[in-house]
Scaffold this motif. Structure first.
Motif, short mmCIF file in Angstrom:
data_model
loop_
_atom_site.label_atom_id
_atom_site.label_comp_id
_atom_site.label_asym_id
_atom_site.label_seq_id
_atom_site.Cartn_x
_atom_site.Cartn_y
_atom_site.Cartn_z
N GLY A 1 0.79 -1.23 0.00
CA GLY A 1 0.00 0.00 0.00
C GLY A 1 0.82 1.26 0.00
O GLY A 1 0.27 2.36 -0.13
N TRP A 2 2.14 1.13 0.15
CA TRP A 2 2.99 2.31 0.25
C TRP A 2 4.02 2.33 -0.89
O TRP A 2 4.59 1.31 -1.24
N CYS A 3 4.22 3.51 -1.45
CA CYS A 3 5.20 3.72 -2.52
C CYS A 3 4.96 2.72 -3.65
O CYS A 3 3.84 2.58 -4.11
N GLY A 4 6.01 2.03 -4.07
CA GLY A 4 5.89 1.11 -5.19
C GLY A 4 5.51 -0.30 -4.82
O GLY A 4 5.41 -1.17 -5.70
N SER A 5 5.32 -0.58 -3.53
CA SER A 5 4.82 -1.90 -3.14
C SER A 5 3.36 -2.02 -3.57
O SER A 5 2.66 -1.00 -3.72
N THR A 6 2.90 -3.23 -3.77
CA THR A 6 1.55 -3.45 -4.29
C THR A 6 0.49 -2.83 -3.39
O THR A 6 0.51 -3.00 -2.17
N HIS A 7 -0.42 -2.11 -4.01
CA HIS A 7 -1.58 -1.56 -3.31
C HIS A 7 -2.73 -2.54 -3.48
O HIS A 7 -3.17 -2.81 -4.60
#
Length: 272
Positions: free
Chosen positions: A55-61
């Motif tokens: 959910g944050w930056c380029g990690s999967t949302h």
């Protein structure tokens, strides 16, 4: 940052230094540990692993709900992919909640736990703190993400908005703009999950590892109450107060926080 696939999602992560591994779990400022990992007291002696939670930056949302236990499972899966069996864990604010949950869930994997101003809303000052951040939720509901994020960070930091923005721009460049991009995660997933998280006396007593509780000398009543709660409930806890700082303690003064954490880790090595 590098990426790894765990639990059907991608997580961004970075490793710096060498030595015993230390997993750093960030809160609503996903790069908030950047000043800390640059400190020689840690980077010269430990392998520091920081990552962006889902959910944050380029990690999967992913759609909510995403609970504290889900983040702990992601952290464990990241360690598995990195081939790390036993680890020191440190978290700040909402990230400290994930660290505490991971320590409960996998005591065989977590050697020590450092809680940098764990955010726990069930303590006596929790209701008053939540009332302070209600205007931020209202601004978010009205579509004013920039105002909402600014209000929330200001309340948490115990600073006026201009001072808070200046500090973050200087110490963690780009962090405020990233928080705006991740406003849906902050208000729609992260904070609701924290409100649902259960961490009472029984859960605290279940953490048998050595625990370092760190707070700022100028912090708000919420985190003073949390530190008192940890002293009363966690079996093996050490207190550390960093003078002259509030909730953004390791961003305001990274060196004394790094030195305190390094001393704590040295007293409780993985190899002992």
């Amino acid at each position: 940052m590098d990426t790894v696939t765990v639990n059907d999602i991608q997580l961004e992560y970075e490793i710096r230094g060498s030595g015993e591994p230390v997993l750093l779990i960030s809160p609503v400022l996903p790069d908030g540990f950047v000043p800390l990992v640059a400190e020689p007291a840690l980077s010269k002696h430990y392998q520091l692993i920081r990552y962006h939670k889902r959910g944050w930056c380029g990690s999967t949302h992913t759609p909510g709900p995403v609970g504290v236990a889900d983040h702990a499972a992601d952290a464990l899966a990241l360690l598995d992919r990195l081939g790390i069996d036993r680890v020191h864990v440190a978290g700040h604010s909402t990230g400290a909640a994930v660290a505490a949950q991971l320590a409960q869930d996998r005591p065989d994997r977590v050697v020590t736990v450092a809680l940098l101003e764990l955010t726990l809303l069930s303590v006596p000052a929790g209701e008053a703190f939540f009332a302070q951040v209600v205007p931020a939720f209202e601004a978010y509901a009205d579509g004013e993400a920039e105002r909402a994020v600014g209000l929330f960070l200001s309340v948490a930091a115990g600073m006026d908005r201009e001072r808070c923005r200046t500090l973050l721009d200087a110490r963690v460049p780009g962090s405020v703009m990233q928080s705006l991009k991740d406003a849906d995660t902050l208000f729609g997933i992260e904070l609701p999950a924290l409100a649902e998280w259960r961490f009472g006396p029984d859960e605290a007593a279940a953490i048998r590892q050595p625990v370092l509780s760190v707070r700022g000398g100028n912090t708000q009543p919420l985190w003073v109450d949390v530190a008192a709660f940890l002293r009363a409930t966690v079996p093996d806890v050490e207190d550390c107060v960093v003078d002259g700082v509030g909730h953004l303690l390791h961003i305001e003064r990274s060196r004394p926080v790094a030195e305190a954490l390094s001393r704590f880790l040295a007293r409780h090595p993985i190899t002992s």
